[in-house]
Write an enzyme that holds these catalytic residues in place. Structure first.
Site, PDB file in Angstrom:
ATOM      1  N   LYS A 176       0.065   4.441  -4.046  1.00  0.00           N
ATOM      2  CA  LYS A 176      -0.786   4.894  -2.948  1.00  0.00           C
ATOM      3  C   LYS A 176      -0.279   4.239  -1.675  1.00  0.00           C
ATOM      4  O   LYS A 176      -0.543   3.060  -1.410  1.00  0.00           O
ATOM      5  CB  LYS A 176      -2.257   4.544  -3.143  1.00  0.00           C
ATOM      6  CG  LYS A 176      -3.146   5.313  -2.128  1.00  0.00           C
ATOM      7  CD  LYS A 176      -4.478   4.675  -1.882  1.00  0.00           C
ATOM      8  CE  LYS A 176      -4.443   3.623  -0.799  1.00  0.00           C
ATOM      9  NZ  LYS A 176      -4.181   4.171   0.563  1.00  0.00           N
ATOM     10  N   GLU A 252      -0.137  -9.998  -2.140  1.00  0.00           N
ATOM     11  CA  GLU A 252       0.384 -10.675  -0.946  1.00  0.00           C
ATOM     12  C   GLU A 252      -0.552 -10.281   0.172  1.00  0.00           C
ATOM     13  O   GLU A 252      -0.576  -9.120   0.587  1.00  0.00           O
ATOM     14  CB  GLU A 252       1.834 -10.256  -0.671  1.00  0.00           C
ATOM     15  CG  GLU A 252       2.537 -11.150   0.331  1.00  0.00           C
ATOM     16  CD  GLU A 252       2.317 -10.700   1.757  1.00  0.00           C
ATOM     17  OE1 GLU A 252       1.490 -11.345   2.454  1.00  0.00           O
ATOM     18  OE2 GLU A 252       2.940  -9.731   2.181  1.00  0.00           O
ATOM     19  N   CYS A 286       2.754  -9.844   8.253  1.00  0.00           N
ATOM     20  CA  CYS A 286       1.899 -10.877   7.673  1.00  0.00           C
ATOM     21  C   CYS A 286       2.469 -12.269   7.893  1.00  0.00           C
ATOM     22  O   CYS A 286       1.741 -13.260   7.811  1.00  0.00           O
ATOM     23  CB  CYS A 286       1.712 -10.621   6.178  1.00  0.00           C
ATOM     24  SG  CYS A 286       3.261 -10.496   5.259  1.00  0.00           S
TER      25      CYS A 286
END
Length: 484
Positions: A176, A252, A286
């Site tokens: 997805k 993560e 991130c």
């Protein structure tokens, strides 16, 4: 129309529901995206299970790895197509996407195919109580069908980071992609088909999270493992939803990453490196540095130098090689980032530069741009110092001692990455050992050896991927013992 890719075919949603894919650069419609749900996920999982039990599961290992390398070569052969899709979805500048996203997308698959090709097996002999011997050896078997939920900030790179080891170890996948970035995942379906990967090995179901494809994947009993990159809050939701079936999880998650700038650093290198670690991909990585701590003797000079770099960043046409700063991913995300810009003022920040929406000419005036922003003066317990903004912003604060710098760096609910800038080798390694993060860069940033573990501590993640850590997650180990 971006359709689902299930069992080797592009198909619409049974419900007929769609949502818009918007170009962040101009605010214009890229296309409609089919919204999948439980029915599409059921079909994708069934196709993945058939491939696992049939052509993919029975295929010789080296043949499977050869196909994985052909997928990588297919990405390279269609480099311009993938680049255009990535820019249309994310708005990031060509000079970033062409050097990072697309090359690493292909490199990830090649790396894990090569790693699996040279994988050593384990075997042990032991003495038995009756004076004989026994042999134990370890088999690696696929986990099964893996649910891959990938983010919008590095769509192709982080998708193949998960696909590479999952497929190399013989699993099949149901992907997805983020609802914001369906393009490269869709193109990848074409490449899988073109190089002859059996139907059902790679499946894509587009959709949203709750009450849509994302939730259906996390709850599906036919999915054995889930790998997810995204917000910490979403990771917590996935963990709860998947608990009933005890799926293997690899997360993560977010970060509020520190950069520690010591007075003995190479000043120009530290300014250039911190410019990257704060503003790369509009701060939507991130690993970006949102908390910058600078030793007091160079504090004022560093703030002035980083301000100058921020104000030099060029916005506009992403295909212009001079453009170094793109938009945020969506209007919704822009409103979130702008709300933090306003909150920082309320919390007493001094806005060194930025803090608003830039004035741009059409068509970029309709894009989702914000100004690169630098704050000083916030208290350590301010929300803007505790919460991840995920935008092109940092707060700069002075420190006086190594112990103070380490304490400030560790004063966070997150623990993903840190950057340390010093020319004192002893200090560098001592500080790196004491910083509570999964990764530390010394005098550099975003330099990745794919053999090393990748992940964070605290709210920044669960588990590690990279190198053998990935192969371990995407395989089940079986010990076979025989008495000789």
């Amino acid at each position: 129309m971006f359709k689902h890719f299930i069992n080797g075919e592009f198909v619409p949603s049974t419900s007929g529901r769609t949502f818009d894919n918007i170009n962040p650069v101009t605010g214009e419609l890229v296309g409609k995206v089919a919204e999948g749900g439980e029915e599409e996920v059921d079909r994708a999982v069934a196709a993945a299970q058939r491939a696992l039990e049939g052509p993919w599961g029975t295929m010789p290992r080296l043949e499977r790895l050869d196909l994985l390398e052909k997928v990588a070569e297919g990405i390279e052969a269609r480099f311009d197509d993938f680049l255009a899709a990535e820019i249309a979805d994310t708005g990031k500048p060509k000079r970033f996407a062409s050097k990072v996203d697309i090359p690493r997308g292909a490199a990830n698959l090649k790396f894990f195919a090569n790693l699996a090709r040279n994988l050593e097996s384990q075997s042990y002999t032991m003495d038995t109580s009756d004076g004989g011997k026994a042999l134990s050896y370890v088999l690696r078997e696929p986990v099964g069908v893996v649910g891959v939920i990938s983010p919008w900030n590095l769509p192709l790179l982080l998708l193949t980071w998960k696909l590479g080891p999952a497929l190399a170890m013989g699993n099949t996948v149901v992907v997805k992609p983020s609802e914001e970035t369906p393009g490269t995942a869709t193109l990848l379906g074409e490449v899988f088909d073109e190089v002859g990967v059996p139907p059902g090995v790679y499946n894509v179901v587009n959709g949203l999270g709750p009450n849509s494809a994302g939730e259906a994947i996390t709850r599906h009993p036919g999915i054995s493992a889930i790998t997810f990159t995204g917000e910490s809050r979403t990771g917590q939701i996935i963990q709860k939803a998947s608990a009933e079936s005890l799926k293997s999880l690899s997360f993560e998650l977010g970060g509020k990453n520190p950069a520690l700038i010591f007075a003995d650093c190479d000043f120009d290198a530290a300014v250039a490196g911190t410019t990257r670690s704060v503003f790369a991909n509009c701060g939507q990585v991130c690993l970006c540095s949102e908390r910058v701590y600078v030793e007091r003797p160079i504090f004022d000079d560093f703030v002035a130098a980083l301000k100058e770099k921020a104000e030099d960043l060029k916005m506009g046409d992403p295909f212009d090689e001079a453009t170094g700063f793109g938009p945020l991913i969506s209007e919704e995300h822009r409103q979130k980032v702008l709300s933090y810009y306003e909150l920082a003022r309320e919390e007493g920040a001094t806005v060194v530069t930025g803090g608003g929406i830039p004035e741009l000419d059409a068509p970029y005036s309709n894009g989702f741009y914000v100004e690169p922003t630098i704050w000083t003066g916030l208290a350590d317990d301010a929300r803007c110092m505790r919460e991840e903004v995920f935008g092109p912003v940092c707060h700069i604060r002075p420190f006086d001692t190594d112990d103070e710098a380490i304490a400030l760096a560790n004063d966070s609910d997150y623990g993903l990455a840190a950057a340390i800038w010093t020319q004192n080798l002893e200090r560098a390694h001592k500080v790196a050992a004491r910083v509570e993060t999964g990764m530390v860069w010394l005098n550099t940033w975003f330099l990745r050896d794919l053999r090393t573990p990748f992940g964070g501590v605290k709210l920044s993640g669960v588990g590690r991927e990279g190198g053998m850590h990935s192969l371990d997650f995407y395989s089940e180990l079986k010990t076979v013992c025989t008495k000789l």
